[in-house]
Design a protein around this motif. Structure first.
Motif, PDB file in Angstrom:
ATOM      1  N   LYS A 168       4.127  -4.913  -0.395  1.00 25.41           N
ATOM      2  CA  LYS A 168       2.885  -5.521  -0.874  1.00 25.41           C
ATOM      3  C   LYS A 168       1.628  -4.804  -0.389  1.00 25.41           C
ATOM      4  CE  LYS A 168       4.828 -10.191  -1.219  1.00 25.41           C
ATOM      5  NZ  LYS A 168       4.759 -11.582  -0.682  1.00 25.41           N
ATOM      6  N   GLU A 169       1.663  -4.299   0.838  1.00 23.76           N
ATOM      7  CA  GLU A 169       0.438  -3.809   1.455  1.00 23.76           C
ATOM      8  C   GLU A 169       0.353  -2.288   1.622  1.00 23.76           C
ATOM      9  OE1 GLU A 169      -1.954  -5.892   2.045  1.00 23.76           O
ATOM     10  OE2 GLU A 169      -0.832  -7.731   1.671  1.00 23.76           O
ATOM     11  N   ILE A 170       1.485  -1.613   1.659  1.00 16.57           N
ATOM     12  CA  ILE A 170       1.481  -0.197   2.048  1.00 16.57           C
ATOM     13  C   ILE A 170       1.933   0.735   0.933  1.00 16.57           C
ATOM     14  CG2 ILE A 170       2.413   1.489   3.693  1.00 16.57           C
ATOM     15  CD1 ILE A 170       2.787  -0.843   5.672  1.00 16.57           C
ATOM     16  N   HIS A 171       2.953   0.345   0.208  1.00 16.41           N
ATOM     17  CA  HIS A 171       3.598   1.272  -0.723  1.00 16.41           C
ATOM     18  C   HIS A 171       2.619   1.867  -1.743  1.00 16.41           C
ATOM     19  CE1 HIS A 171       6.830   3.175  -2.920  1.00 16.41           C
ATOM     20  NE2 HIS A 171       6.396   2.616  -4.035  1.00 16.41           N
ATOM     21  N   HIS A 172       1.772   1.052  -2.331  1.00 12.16           N
ATOM     22  CA  HIS A 172       0.864   1.559  -3.361  1.00 12.16           C
ATOM     23  C   HIS A 172      -0.123   2.578  -2.803  1.00 12.16           C
ATOM     24  CE1 HIS A 172      -1.595  -1.676  -1.593  1.00 12.16           C
ATOM     25  NE2 HIS A 172      -2.651  -1.047  -2.083  1.00 12.16           N
ATOM     26  N   LEU A 173      -0.472   2.427  -1.512  1.00 14.39           N
ATOM     27  CA  LEU A 173      -1.392   3.384  -0.885  1.00 14.39           C
ATOM     28  C   LEU A 173      -0.717   4.743  -0.699  1.00 14.39           C
ATOM     29  CD1 LEU A 173      -2.900   1.036   1.856  1.00 14.39           C
ATOM     30  CD2 LEU A 173      -3.947   1.684  -0.328  1.00 14.39           C
ATOM     31  N   VAL A 174       0.549   4.722  -0.266  1.00 19.07           N
ATOM     32  CA  VAL A 174       1.283   5.970  -0.068  1.00 19.07           C
ATOM     33  C   VAL A 174       1.575   6.631  -1.415  1.00 19.07           C
ATOM     34  CG1 VAL A 174       3.323   7.036   0.960  1.00 19.07           C
ATOM     35  CG2 VAL A 174       2.322   5.002   2.026  1.00 19.07           C
ATOM     36  N   LYS A 175       1.956   5.808  -2.389  1.00 23.75           N
ATOM     37  CA  LYS A 175       2.307   6.355  -3.707  1.00 23.75           C
ATOM     38  C   LYS A 175       1.089   6.974  -4.403  1.00 23.75           C
ATOM     39  CE  LYS A 175       4.967   5.271  -7.828  1.00 23.75           C
ATOM     40  NZ  LYS A 175       5.638   4.220  -8.628  1.00 23.75           N
ATOM     41  N   LYS A 176      -0.079   6.459  -4.099  1.00 27.95           N
ATOM     42  CA  LYS A 176      -1.303   7.033  -4.674  1.00 27.95           C
ATOM     43  C   LYS A 176      -1.481   8.479  -4.226  1.00 27.95           C
ATOM     44  CE  LYS A 176      -6.278   6.182  -5.063  1.00 27.95           C
ATOM     45  NZ  LYS A 176      -7.401   5.290  -4.651  1.00 27.95           N
ATOM     46  N   GLU A 177      -1.095   8.745  -2.979  1.00 20.99           N
ATOM     47  CA  GLU A 177      -1.212  10.102  -2.429  1.00 20.99           C
ATOM     48  C   GLU A 177       0.003  10.958  -2.766  1.00 20.99           C
ATOM     49  OE1 GLU A 177      -3.925  11.201  -0.888  1.00 20.99           O
ATOM     50  OE2 GLU A 177      -4.888   9.240  -1.149  1.00 20.99           O
ATOM     51  N   ILE A 178       1.163  10.297  -2.935  1.00 23.37           N
ATOM     52  CA  ILE A 178       2.414  11.019  -3.192  1.00 23.37           C
ATOM     53  C   ILE A 178       3.083  10.381  -4.407  1.00 23.37           C
ATOM     54  CG2 ILE A 178       4.586  11.842  -2.183  1.00 23.37           C
ATOM     55  CD1 ILE A 178       3.403  11.197   0.573  1.00 23.37           C
ATOM     56  N   PRO A 179       2.715  10.782  -5.608  1.00 28.04           N
ATOM     57  CA  PRO A 179       3.208  10.131  -6.831  1.00 28.04           C
ATOM     58  C   PRO A 179       4.725  10.136  -7.002  1.00 28.04           C
ATOM     59  CG  PRO A 179       1.307  11.513  -7.317  1.00 28.04           C
ATOM     60  CD  PRO A 179       1.707  11.818  -5.906  1.00 28.04           C
ATOM     61  N   ASP A 180       5.401  11.162  -6.469  1.00 31.86           N
ATOM     62  CA  ASP A 180       6.859  11.230  -6.652  1.00 31.86           C
ATOM     63  C   ASP A 180       7.626  10.564  -5.503  1.00 31.86           C
ATOM     64  OD1 ASP A 180       6.176  13.125  -4.751  1.00 31.86           O
ATOM     65  OD2 ASP A 180       7.653  14.601  -5.443  1.00 31.86           O
ATOM     66  N   LEU A 181       6.951   9.690  -4.794  1.00 31.86           N
ATOM     67  CA  LEU A 181       7.540   9.000  -3.653  1.00 31.86           C
ATOM     68  C   LEU A 181       8.730   8.126  -4.057  1.00 31.86           C
ATOM     69  CD1 LEU A 181       7.177   8.055  -0.596  1.00 31.86           C
ATOM     70  CD2 LEU A 181       5.815   6.183  -1.543  1.00 31.86           C
ATOM     71  N   LYS A 182       9.766   8.121  -3.204  1.00 27.66           N
ATOM     72  CA  LYS A 182      10.866   7.170  -3.315  1.00 27.66           C
ATOM     73  C   LYS A 182      11.104   6.537  -1.944  1.00 27.66           C
ATOM     74  CE  LYS A 182      13.631   9.098  -7.115  1.00 27.66           C
ATOM     75  NZ  LYS A 182      14.971   9.635  -7.488  1.00 27.66           N
ATOM     76  N   VAL A 183      11.502   5.270  -1.952  1.00 30.98           N
ATOM     77  CA  VAL A 183      11.787   4.566  -0.700  1.00 30.98           C
ATOM     78  C   VAL A 183      13.172   3.945  -0.788  1.00 30.98           C
ATOM     79  CG1 VAL A 183      11.039   2.795   0.915  1.00 30.98           C
ATOM     80  CG2 VAL A 183       9.339   4.030  -0.437  1.00 30.98           C
ATOM     81  N   TYR A 184      14.042   4.329   0.128  1.00 28.71           N
ATOM     82  CA  TYR A 184      15.372   3.738   0.220  1.00 28.71           C
ATOM     83  C   TYR A 184      15.330   2.552   1.196  1.00 28.71           C
ATOM     84  CZ  TYR A 184      16.975   8.102  -1.928  1.00 28.71           C
ATOM     85  OH  TYR A 184      17.164   9.173  -2.769  1.00 28.71           O
ATOM     86  N   LEU A 185      15.677   1.375   0.708  1.00 30.37           N
ATOM     87  CA  LEU A 185      15.723   0.179   1.551  1.00 30.37           C
ATOM     88  C   LEU A 185      17.182  -0.151   1.845  1.00 30.37           C
ATOM     89  CD1 LEU A 185      13.017  -2.018  -0.238  1.00 30.37           C
ATOM     90  CD2 LEU A 185      12.720  -0.538   1.763  1.00 30.37           C
ATOM     91  N   VAL A 186      17.691   0.390   2.939  1.00 38.92           N
ATOM     92  CA  VAL A 186      19.076   0.141   3.340  1.00 38.92           C
ATOM     93  C   VAL A 186      19.146  -1.217   4.043  1.00 38.92           C
ATOM     94  CG1 VAL A 186      21.000   0.954   4.738  1.00 38.92           C
ATOM     95  CG2 VAL A 186      19.509   2.609   3.585  1.00 38.92           C
ATOM     96  N   GLY A 187      19.957  -2.110   3.505  1.00 33.58           N
ATOM     97  CA  GLY A 187      20.057  -3.456   4.064  1.00 33.58           C
ATOM     98  C   GLY A 187      19.275  -4.490   3.277  1.00 33.58           C
ATOM     99  N   THR A 188      18.522  -4.035   2.269  1.00 30.83           N
ATOM    100  CA  THR A 188      17.785  -4.957   1.399  1.00 30.83           C
ATOM    101  C   THR A 188      18.611  -5.211   0.147  1.00 30.83           C
ATOM    102  OG1 THR A 188      15.624  -4.173   2.181  1.00 30.83           O
ATOM    103  CG2 THR A 188      15.675  -5.313   0.060  1.00 30.83           C
ATOM    104  N   ASP A 189      19.137  -6.414   0.011  1.00 32.93           N
ATOM    105  CA  ASP A 189      19.976  -6.763  -1.129  1.00 32.93           C
ATOM    106  C   ASP A 189      19.145  -6.850  -2.406  1.00 32.93           C
ATOM    107  OD1 ASP A 189      22.287  -7.146   0.527  1.00 32.93           O
ATOM    108  OD2 ASP A 189      21.394  -9.035   1.172  1.00 32.93           O
ATOM    109  N   LYS A 190      19.730  -6.416  -3.509  1.00 38.93           N
ATOM    110  CA  LYS A 190      19.024  -6.434  -4.797  1.00 38.93           C
ATOM    111  C   LYS A 190      18.667  -7.856  -5.208  1.00 38.93           C
ATOM    112  CE  LYS A 190      21.133  -2.154  -6.452  1.00 38.93           C
ATOM    113  NZ  LYS A 190      22.018  -1.515  -7.465  1.00 38.93           N
TER     114      LYS A 190
END
Length: 266
Positions: A168-190
């Motif tokens: 909610k608070e961080i991802h959009h800020l990082v993605k703005k600087e790095i458009p091809d960003l991917k984040v792997y959430l290990v342990g986060t169930d779909k």
């Protein structure tokens, strides 16, 4: 009565009847040592502690965290209504935790920070630091793709909060600087994560071998906002050769030098 309540996971564990089963087993064969894994293991057998000690049984309390602090630090992230109930439960939990610490013959904990609390109520505190298998996790070829990794089951509230906070608070800020960003959430169930409309965030749930995703990642993150103990995820990132970005709380219990082997930012 509501004000006598404990956190649900502790009440449920007690209601399972494990305390009575433990008592019946002890009557058949009295142990020399009872090793309790965290305070929720103490709660169901609380009424038998004096009986055990009168029979010469030694009590070892293994504390991964300071449990009441987990709840206390999470209160500020709750709604006003939940805060009211949480404060009532907090009072009972802290009282129980101090009682358990005082009744134990030995306390085991995993950081000097936690030891400073436990030793106020019991002088027999041993710090058993967590470790990580460097040879198992190390990868000398750091991935060049712009992939981040967060490890931690969302069944543990501080991890669930960290994922929500990042998304909610961080991802959009990082993605703005790095458009091809991917984040792997290990342990986060779909199912827990839901249908977020962002393909750059990949909830993986449980994985057989986390090294696969460590090798695909460029940076390990730990946006933890509350909790205690040691952040094993950070030790694993470091063992894998990944740079680490964390909150100050997220790096608690780990020996580090900021701006050298970790970057801290709140």
């Amino acid at each position: 009565v509501f004000i006598d309540r404990m956190p649900p996971y502790m009440s449920d564990f007690k209601a399972s009847g494990i305390g009575n089963s433990f008592y019946e087993d002890c009557k058949k064969s009295m142990p020399k040592i009872v090793h309790l894994e965290q305070i929720h293991a103490y709660y169901p057998i609380r009424k038998y502690i004096t009986w055990l000690k009168n029979n010469g049984v030694k009590i070892v309390l293994d504390c991964h965290n300071i449990e009441y602090r987990l709840l206390e630090e999470s209160l500020g992230l709750m709604s006003h209504i939940k805060q009211i109930g949480g404060k009532l439960v907090l009072r009972n939990l802290k009282k129980l935790e101090i009682e358990a610490i005082a009744n134990a013959d030995v306390i085991l904990c995993c950081s000097e920070l936690d030891r400073d609390f436990f030793i106020k109520y019991n002088k027999n505190v041993l710090v058993v630091p967590n470790g990580v298998d460097y040879d198992y996790f190390y990868n000398k070829n750091i991935n060049k793709d712009n992939n981040l990794i967060f490890m931690g089951g969302v069944g543990y509230p501080p991890n669930a909060d960290a994922v929500e906070y990042y998304v909610k608070e961080i991802h959009h800020l990082v993605k703005k600087e790095i458009p091809d960003l991917k984040v792997y959430l290990v342990g986060t169930d779909k199912d827990w994560f839901g249908s977020k409309k962002d393909d750059s965030i990949i909830p993986l749930g449980f994985v057989p071998d986390v090294r696969e995703y460590l090798k695909k990642s460029k940076v390990g993150i730990s946006p933890i906002r509350y909790g205690s103990g040691t952040r094993l995820k950070i030790m694993t990132y470091m063992a894998a050769g990944l740079p680490v970005v964390s909150t100050l709380k997220g790096a608690e219990g780990v020996v580090y030098t900021n701006n050298e082997n970790i970057l801290l930012e709140d």
